[in-house]
Design a protein around this motif. Structure first.
Motif, short mmCIF file in Angstrom:
data_model
loop_
_atom_site.label_atom_id
_atom_site.label_comp_id
_atom_site.label_asym_id
_atom_site.label_seq_id
_atom_site.Cartn_x
_atom_site.Cartn_y
_atom_site.Cartn_z
N ARG A 32 -13.38 6.14 10.65
CA ARG A 32 -12.92 6.66 9.36
C ARG A 32 -11.44 6.38 9.17
N VAL A 33 -11.08 6.05 7.91
CA VAL A 33 -9.68 5.83 7.57
C VAL A 33 -9.12 7.13 7.01
N VAL A 34 -8.05 7.62 7.61
CA VAL A 34 -7.43 8.88 7.18
C VAL A 34 -6.00 8.61 6.74
N TYR A 35 -5.70 8.94 5.47
CA TYR A 35 -4.34 8.75 4.95
C TYR A 35 -3.47 9.93 5.37
N ARG A 36 -2.36 9.62 6.06
CA ARG A 36 -1.42 10.67 6.44
C ARG A 36 -0.38 10.90 5.35
N ASP A 37 -0.26 9.94 4.47
CA ASP A 37 0.75 10.00 3.40
C ASP A 37 0.16 9.31 2.17
N ARG A 38 0.42 9.88 1.00
CA ARG A 38 -0.13 9.30 -0.22
C ARG A 38 0.35 7.87 -0.44
N ARG A 39 1.50 7.53 0.12
CA ARG A 39 2.01 6.17 -0.03
C ARG A 39 1.05 5.13 0.56
N GLY A 40 0.29 5.54 1.56
CA GLY A 40 -0.69 4.63 2.13
C GLY A 40 -1.76 4.26 1.10
N TYR A 41 -2.23 5.27 0.37
CA TYR A 41 -3.23 5.02 -0.68
C TYR A 41 -2.65 4.12 -1.76
N GLU A 42 -1.39 4.36 -2.13
CA GLU A 42 -0.75 3.56 -3.19
C GLU A 42 -0.60 2.10 -2.76
N VAL A 43 -0.29 1.88 -1.49
CA VAL A 43 -0.15 0.51 -0.99
C VAL A 43 -1.50 -0.20 -0.99
N VAL A 44 -2.57 0.52 -0.62
CA VAL A 44 -3.91 -0.06 -0.61
C VAL A 44 -4.32 -0.44 -2.03
N GLU A 45 -4.01 0.41 -3.00
CA GLU A 45 -4.31 0.09 -4.39
C GLU A 45 -3.52 -1.13 -4.85
N MET A 46 -2.28 -1.24 -4.37
CA MET A 46 -1.46 -2.39 -4.70
C MET A 46 -2.07 -3.66 -4.12
N LEU A 47 -2.64 -3.54 -2.92
CA LEU A 47 -3.29 -4.68 -2.27
C LEU A 47 -4.46 -5.17 -3.13
N LYS A 48 -5.28 -4.25 -3.64
CA LYS A 48 -6.41 -4.63 -4.49
C LYS A 48 -5.92 -5.29 -5.78
N ASP A 49 -4.84 -4.74 -6.34
CA ASP A 49 -4.29 -5.32 -7.57
C ASP A 49 -3.83 -6.76 -7.35
N VAL A 50 -3.25 -7.02 -6.19
CA VAL A 50 -2.79 -8.37 -5.87
C VAL A 50 -3.96 -9.34 -5.89
N LEU A 51 -5.08 -8.92 -5.30
CA LEU A 51 -6.26 -9.80 -5.26
C LEU A 51 -6.86 -10.01 -6.65
N VAL A 52 -6.93 -8.96 -7.45
CA VAL A 52 -7.47 -9.09 -8.80
C VAL A 52 -6.59 -10.03 -9.62
N ASP A 53 -5.27 -9.88 -9.50
CA ASP A 53 -4.35 -10.74 -10.24
C ASP A 53 -4.45 -12.19 -9.78
N TYR A 54 -4.69 -12.39 -8.51
CA TYR A 54 -4.72 -13.75 -7.98
C TYR A 54 -6.03 -14.45 -8.30
#
Length: 447
Positions: A32-54
């Motif tokens: 299981r993936v457990v976020y210790r900080d909300r910034r982790g979730y935000e970075v993961v969302e940014m990662l998905k956005d990068v792929l969609v844009d590309y």
């Protein structure tokens, strides 16, 4: 300008960078993936956005947004002109038109999850993400164009005075989810065209029926592997198109409308496999269904008996057929009175001539937003409207199926009615007398 290889290398580096940043804000425990900080979730969302844009790109997303706006405007106008009350979408399509970017990012969820916990590497992640995004975009864009064509025709019929007679609650139903579990395939929409009669519309039929055991499955197998045109239109009020007695598993449609949205669709081909696969037994289906659950393939398998089509045995042999030939195959298989091809791109003269020579009506250069392009076509379809003829056997059959949740053969219904009549013969005599009297009065009024 950078080469494709350099761009891929740049993407690889960006994904690796975001992956390392995200891992600083999360931990993996027992898979299981457990976020210790909300910034982790935000970075993961940014990662998905990068792929969609590309892999999709802001320009394509902007085009899709424009299509969706035109689609929604047409949908609202169509409901209004028909005097309807609303509409319903397939679940996946509903998510897509609400927010295309968010929907595409959902398709990356499982792969991103596997990447974060180290189950797959960056290269595999990029390959799977590219495939998932492309597949989802193509599928939903196809549905968008198909539904827009359907609504465009219905809107024009509404402008001629058509109104909704089915479903009774006045919705335009664009989805088929679970609608054939009772053992029948009901229409998406029935319109009464003023002064002409009724038209019954079926979207992407035939669809699989519900089944209980191998005997049932063997009987309805043709519905799982049948060719599935985009839109079927029947003259009159048709509440069920299932007919397993013939070579095709449905009643012959009066009109078929096939929609093609891709700019180069006529140059493409596909492999037909399911249509030559042997029927599965219920036991084989259940074994695969359970195995799929254990292997975490529930989403891919549909975890639903009604989606058995996803499980058709993958045969090594198959038939490669061009999309143009497939259109002709649809026509030759179902033999409608009228076959219409609606194409978004303008077709080459030679292709259009070839299709027209095979008896296919071609309407090309029809773009989302260009409503007037379907006006003449709608007039042609309106000519197939037929006044409602009350078939009591079909009405009783539909009510029995609704009550039992099973598909009932018409001949069985006829026999049941005759046996019932024999047990209540005095009531039948009274009804016959009343009908004869009514017939006599009507005949006297005409003379």
């Amino acid at each position: 300008m950078s080469s494709v290889a350099e761009l891929d290398k740049g993407l690889y580096g960006r994904v690796l960078e975001l992956l390392e940043t995200a891992r600083g804000y999360l931990s993996v425990s027992r898979g299981r993936v457990v976020y210790r900080d909300r910034r982790g979730y935000e970075v993961v969302e940014m990662l998905k956005d990068v792929l969609v844009d590309y892999y999709v790109g802001p320009e394509k997303l902007g085009e899709v947004d424009s299509w969706i706006r035109s689609f929604r405007e047409l949908l609202e106008d169509t409901v209004r002109v028909l005097g309807g009350r609303g509409w319903s979408f397939p679940r996946e399509f509903k998510s897509f038109v609400e927010d295309p970017r968010a929907h595409l990012k959902k398709k990356l969820f499982n792969y991103t999850f596997d990447l974060l916990r180290g189950k797959i590497g960056v290269e595999e992640y990029l390959a799977k993400s590219r495939q998932a995004l492309g597949s989802s975009l193509r599928s939903n864009s196809r549905s968008l164009y198909q539904f827009w064509v359907f609504l465009g025709i219905v809107y024009e019929l509404g402008s001629m005075g058509a109104r909704i007679v089915y479903p009774e609650y006045g919705f335009i139903v664009l989805d088929r989810s679970g609608r054939q579990r009772s053992g029948s395939i009901p229409p998406n929409l029935i319109l009464e065209v003023e002064g002409r009669g009724e038209l019954s519309f079926f979207i992407e039929a035939p669809r699989p029926l519900g089944w209980e055991d191998t005997r049932d499955l063997s009987r309805v197998w043709k519905l799982y592997v049948s060719l599935r045109p985009d839109i079927l239109v029947y003259s009159g009020r048709v509440l069920d198109i299932v007919d397993l007695s013939g070579a095709i598993p449905i009643k012959r449609p009066n009109v078929i409308i096939e929609c093609k949205e891709m700019p180069d669709w006529y140059r493409r081909s596909r492999i037909l496999k399911g249509h030559i696969a042997r029927p599965l037994t219920a036991e084989e289906w259940m074994s695969r269904w359970i195995r799929g659950l254990w292997e975490g393939l529930g989403e891919a398998l549909g975890v639903s008996r009604e989606q058995l089509g996803e499980l058709i045995e993958k045969s090594k042999s198959g038939i490669k057929i061009g999309e143009v030939d497939l259109v002709v195959l649809y026509k030759e298989t179902y033999k409608p009175d009228l076959f219409i091809l609606v194409s978004q791109p303008k077709l080459e003269r030679s292709i259009k001539t070839e299709l027209e020579a095979r008896g296919i009506e071609v309407v090309d250069g029809v773009h989302i937003g260009d409503r007037g392009a379907l006006r003449e076509l709608s007039e042609i379809i309106a000519a197939y409207a037929k006044p409602e003829e009350q078939d009591l056997i079909d009405i009783i059959k539909a009510e029995i199926q609704r009550a039992t949740g099973r598909n009932i053969d018409r001949k069985v219904v006829e026999k049941a009615i005759l046996e019932l009549a024999l047990t209540r013969i005095h009531e039948v005599v009274n009804i016959v007398g009343r009908l004869e009297e009514k017939q006599s009065v009507e005949a006297g009024g005409e003379s």
